[in-house]
Each structure stands twice: as structure tokens, then as C-alpha cells.
Design an enzyme around this catalytic site. Structure first.
Site, PDB file in Angstrom:
ATOM      1  N   HIS A 107       3.114  -9.947  -0.135  1.00 34.27           N
ATOM      2  CA  HIS A 107       1.874  -9.181  -0.298  1.00 34.27           C
ATOM      3  C   HIS A 107       1.408  -8.649   1.052  1.00 34.27           C
ATOM      4  O   HIS A 107       1.290  -9.414   2.022  1.00 34.27           O
ATOM      5  CB  HIS A 107       0.778 -10.060  -0.910  1.00 34.27           C
ATOM      6  CG  HIS A 107      -0.571  -9.413  -0.908  1.00 34.27           C
ATOM      7  ND1 HIS A 107      -1.655  -9.923  -0.227  1.00 34.27           N
ATOM      8  CD2 HIS A 107      -1.001  -8.266  -1.504  1.00 34.27           C
ATOM      9  CE1 HIS A 107      -2.700  -9.136  -0.398  1.00 34.27           C
ATOM     10  NE2 HIS A 107      -2.334  -8.120  -1.166  1.00 34.27           N
ATOM     11  N   SER A 108       1.159  -7.344   1.141  1.00 32.68           N
ATOM     12  CA  SER A 108       0.595  -6.716   2.332  1.00 32.68           C
ATOM     13  C   SER A 108       1.427  -7.062   3.576  1.00 32.68           C
ATOM     14  O   SER A 108       2.615  -6.752   3.632  1.00 32.68           O
ATOM     15  CB  SER A 108      -0.868  -7.151   2.479  1.00 32.68           C
ATOM     16  OG  SER A 108      -1.518  -6.432   3.496  1.00 32.68           O
ATOM     17  N   PHE A 109       0.825  -7.712   4.554  1.00 33.75           N
ATOM     18  CA  PHE A 109       1.550  -8.082   5.772  1.00 33.75           C
ATOM     19  C   PHE A 109       2.766  -8.947   5.458  1.00 33.75           C
ATOM     20  O   PHE A 109       3.812  -8.833   6.103  1.00 33.75           O
ATOM     21  CB  PHE A 109       0.605  -8.815   6.726  1.00 33.75           C
ATOM     22  CG  PHE A 109       1.269  -9.374   7.947  1.00 33.75           C
ATOM     23  CD1 PHE A 109       1.624  -8.553   9.003  1.00 33.75           C
ATOM     24  CD2 PHE A 109       1.554 -10.727   8.040  1.00 33.75           C
ATOM     25  CE1 PHE A 109       2.244  -9.066  10.133  1.00 33.75           C
ATOM     26  CE2 PHE A 109       2.169 -11.252   9.159  1.00 33.75           C
ATOM     27  CZ  PHE A 109       2.517 -10.413  10.212  1.00 33.75           C
TER      28      PHE A 109
END
Length: 203
Positions: A107-109
Site C-alpha cells: 500500500h502506498s509507500f
């Protein structure tokens, strides 16, 4: 396990690393295909608490806390939190879990780190699943750098650590005994020098 544990959670893990430990949470079937779940920046493994129970339970999901996040140990003072360091963390975690091939859910980073891991160790990643992850592009020379120098650096560090013998811990009594033995043996090897046998050198 805590009373307010996430639904379907089967265990909470602590994986040893040189600066302390990496904390992780596991769901699903131990016999199922492994999936490593990577959280976003300044988040933690609990961000998957509500998602994973909705996914097929015939997989084995492990959500790790990156170093300095959640319940994982912080890095030693003065050690920066680089992207490549998090890639190295993944390599440590899957080595501890004895996974040779697995999927990544980032997720994301966490998706960026997972993507960098995939570029560095492509033979280890079955599937790469990205949620709200920023687009990242690599030039051909950057890709070559990941596959050679950075990969080699990670593997070398892990090999050196694995080859080191465990530290010996001595009790106070053992330390005093070793010191006494050393002093006794060094005293016995001393040679008495007659007085007057040493003269200053002339210039």
C-alpha cells in the site's frame, strides 16, 4: 494475543534483526501461498486488519512493520531511513520466514518498496499487487544498478552476518578467573633485568 486482535489473526511475530526486531502479524493458512503485506509511510501492519479478513483465507498473509514503524525496533541513532534499507528489511524478513518465492501486497509507500524489491530480486516474487502506489519509473542503468550492485550489497551483508559466530557472554566470576589466569601466566614469563645493565644511548 490481545483481546482486541484483528479478526482471523492467527499469530503475532517477532523476527530478530541486528538493531532489535521486526514485528509482524499473520493471517490465513500456514500451508497456503505466502503473501507479504507492506504498509505505507508512517503507518503500520494494522492498516491491513480490516482488509485481509475479506481476502481468500487459503493464502498465508504476513503484514510486517517496517523498522521504526508500529511495534518494530527503531534503527540505531544516526542511521537514516533509506528506501534501499527497507528493501533490505524485506530480504531479512523472508529469509527468517524461509520463503523462497512469495507475492507482495503493498500500500502506498509499501508498494514502492515492494516494487523496488521485485526489481532487485525478481526471481523471488510471484505476484506484485499495488494499492494507491505512486508511479515509479526506472531507467535501464538504474535497473542494472539494482540487479548488480545493490543486490550484491544486500546479499553480502546478510552472508557476513550469517557467518559470524555468536557473541560469548561471561559471568563476573568467569571474567575474574580469566583475568587472574592471564595475570599469572604473564607474571611467570617476566625476566628480571640486573640493575645497571641498561645505559642511555649516546647521541
Amino acid at each position: 494475543m490481545a483481546e482486541n486482535a484483528a479478526p482471523g489473526l492467527i499469530s503475532e511475530l517477532k523476527l530478530a534483526v541486528p538493531w532489535g526486531h521486526i514485528a509482524a502479524k499473520a493471517w490465513g493458512s500456514l500451508q497456503g501461498p505466502p503473501v507479504l503485506c507492506l504498509h505505507g509511510w508512517l503507518d503500520n501492519a494494522s492498516s491491513f486488519d480490516r482488509l485481509i479478513p475479506l481476502l481468500p483465507q487459503d493464502f498465508y498473509y504476513v503484514a510486517m512493520d517496517f523498522g521504526g514503524h508500529g511495534l518494530s525496533s527503531h534503527y540505531s541513532p544516526g542511521v537514516p531511513y533509506y528506501l534501499q534499507t527497507f528493501v533490505s528489511e524485506i530480504r531479512r524478513v523472508v529469509a527468517a520466514l524461509k520463503w523462497n518465492r512469495f507475492s507482495i501486497l503493498g500500500h502506498s509507500f509499501g508498494g514502492v518498496v515492494g516494487g523496488m524489491f521485485f526489481c532487485t530480486f525478481p526471481e523471488m516474487v510471484d505476484k506484485l499487487i499495488l494499492l494507491d502506489t505512486p508511479l515509479f519509473l526506472l531507467e535501464s542503468d538504474e535497473m542494472e544498478n539494482l540487479l548488480t550492485y545493490k543486490r550484491r550489497a544486500i546479499e553480502h551483508v546478510l552472508q557476513v552476518e550469517a557467518s559470524q559466530e555468536p557473541s560469548h557472554v561471561f559471568s563476573l566470576k568467569q571474567l575474574l578467573q580469566r583475568q587472574r589466569t592471564a595475570l599469572t601466566s604473564s607474571a611467570g614469563s617476566c625476566v628480571r633485568i640486573p640493575s645497571g645493565s641498561c645505559r642511555p644511548m649516546s647521541c
